[in-house]
Write a protein that holds these residues in place. Structure first.
Motif, PDB file in Angstrom:
ATOM      1  N   GLY A  59      -2.933  13.461  -5.815  1.00  0.00           N
ATOM      2  CA  GLY A  59      -2.541  12.098  -6.123  1.00  0.00           C
ATOM      3  C   GLY A  59      -3.537  11.046  -5.731  1.00  0.00           C
ATOM      4  N   VAL A  60      -2.994   9.862  -5.435  1.00  0.00           N
ATOM      5  CA  VAL A  60      -3.798   8.678  -5.187  1.00  0.00           C
ATOM      6  C   VAL A  60      -3.243   7.898  -4.001  1.00  0.00           C
ATOM      7  N   SER A  61      -4.072   7.012  -3.485  1.00  0.00           N
ATOM      8  CA  SER A  61      -3.607   5.961  -2.590  1.00  0.00           C
ATOM      9  C   SER A  61      -3.816   4.651  -3.338  1.00  0.00           C
ATOM     10  N   SER A  76       0.845  -1.189   0.000  1.00  0.00           N
ATOM     11  CA  SER A  76       0.000   0.000   0.000  1.00  0.00           C
ATOM     12  C   SER A  76       0.877   1.235   0.000  1.00  0.00           C
ATOM     13  N   GLY A  77       0.282   2.329  -0.408  1.00  0.00           N
ATOM     14  CA  GLY A  77       1.023   3.574  -0.411  1.00  0.00           C
ATOM     15  C   GLY A  77       0.210   4.704  -0.979  1.00  0.00           C
ATOM     16  N   ILE A 122      -6.646   1.601  -7.094  1.00  0.00           N
ATOM     17  CA  ILE A 122      -6.119   2.962  -7.077  1.00  0.00           C
ATOM     18  C   ILE A 122      -7.287   3.895  -6.770  1.00  0.00           C
ATOM     19  N   LYS A 123      -7.108   4.730  -5.743  1.00  0.00           N
ATOM     20  CA  LYS A 123      -8.178   5.643  -5.332  1.00  0.00           C
ATOM     21  C   LYS A 123      -7.639   7.065  -5.286  1.00  0.00           C
ATOM     22  N   ALA A 124      -8.335   7.980  -5.952  1.00  0.00           N
ATOM     23  CA  ALA A 124      -7.950   9.386  -5.918  1.00  0.00           C
ATOM     24  C   ALA A 124      -8.144   9.908  -4.492  1.00  0.00           C
ATOM     25  N   LEU A 125      -7.181  10.693  -4.019  1.00  0.00           N
ATOM     26  CA  LEU A 125      -7.262  11.232  -2.661  1.00  0.00           C
ATOM     27  C   LEU A 125      -8.498  12.110  -2.488  1.00  0.00           C
ATOM     28  N   ALA A 126      -9.102  12.039  -1.311  1.00  0.00           N
ATOM     29  CA  ALA A 126     -10.338  12.773  -1.023  1.00  0.00           C
ATOM     30  C   ALA A 126     -10.160  14.283  -1.142  1.00  0.00           C
ATOM     31  N   GLY A 127      -8.965  14.775  -0.839  1.00  0.00           N
ATOM     32  CA  GLY A 127      -8.717  16.210  -0.878  1.00  0.00           C
ATOM     33  C   GLY A 127      -8.381  16.775  -2.243  1.00  0.00           C
ATOM     34  N   ASN A 128      -8.317  15.916  -3.266  1.00  0.00           N
ATOM     35  CA  ASN A 128      -8.011  16.407  -4.611  1.00  0.00           C
ATOM     36  C   ASN A 128      -9.074  17.393  -5.081  1.00  0.00           C
TER      37      ASN A 128
END
Length: 120
Positions: free
Chosen positions: A114-116, A37-38, A63-69
């Motif tokens: 970015g993403v997680s 993970s990262g 792959i998940k886009a960050l919530a704050g994007n």
């Protein structure tokens, strides 16, 4: 007791992928040995970056886009751009069946976004 049947399937890359079927006709699956993970961000919008330098996978990656994007994230191969990438808005998620995390790239519409990811 009959032995398992082992066969080869042809992948889209024209390589052969082994698989086995047990005596009951059920597909035998190899489970991943590890979880990775990262998070990855794009420092400068318009500059694609790989998710990892090298990481062999068994099952693929979420792959998940960050919530704050505030802008879109673009996912794809080493040539990904805003015009060619798979678009993720904040909190959007995609799964890729991929063998190496280093082959997945992201780009961003905004600096520092970015993403997680979660892979196995």
């Amino acid at each position: 007791m009959p032995l398992p049947t082992v066969a080869l399937a042809q992948s889209p890359a024209n390589t052969h992928v082994p698989f086995a079927v047990d005596a009951n006709g059920k597909l035998r699956v190899s489970l991943p040995a590890a979880v990775y993970s990262g998070q990855k961000t794009v420092t400068t919008a318009g500059t694609r970056v790989p998710l990892a330098t090298s990481q062999t996978l068994t099952s693929g990656v979420y792959i998940k886009a960050l919530a704050g994007n505030t802008g879109d994230i673009f996912v794809g191969p080493a040539t990904v751009t805003a015009a060619t990438g798979f678009v993720l808005a904040a909190d959007d998620l995609v799964f890729l069946e991929i063998a190496d995390l280093a082959t997945v790239y992201i780009d961003a519409a905004e600096d520092g976004e970015g993403v997680s990811y979660l892979a196995s």
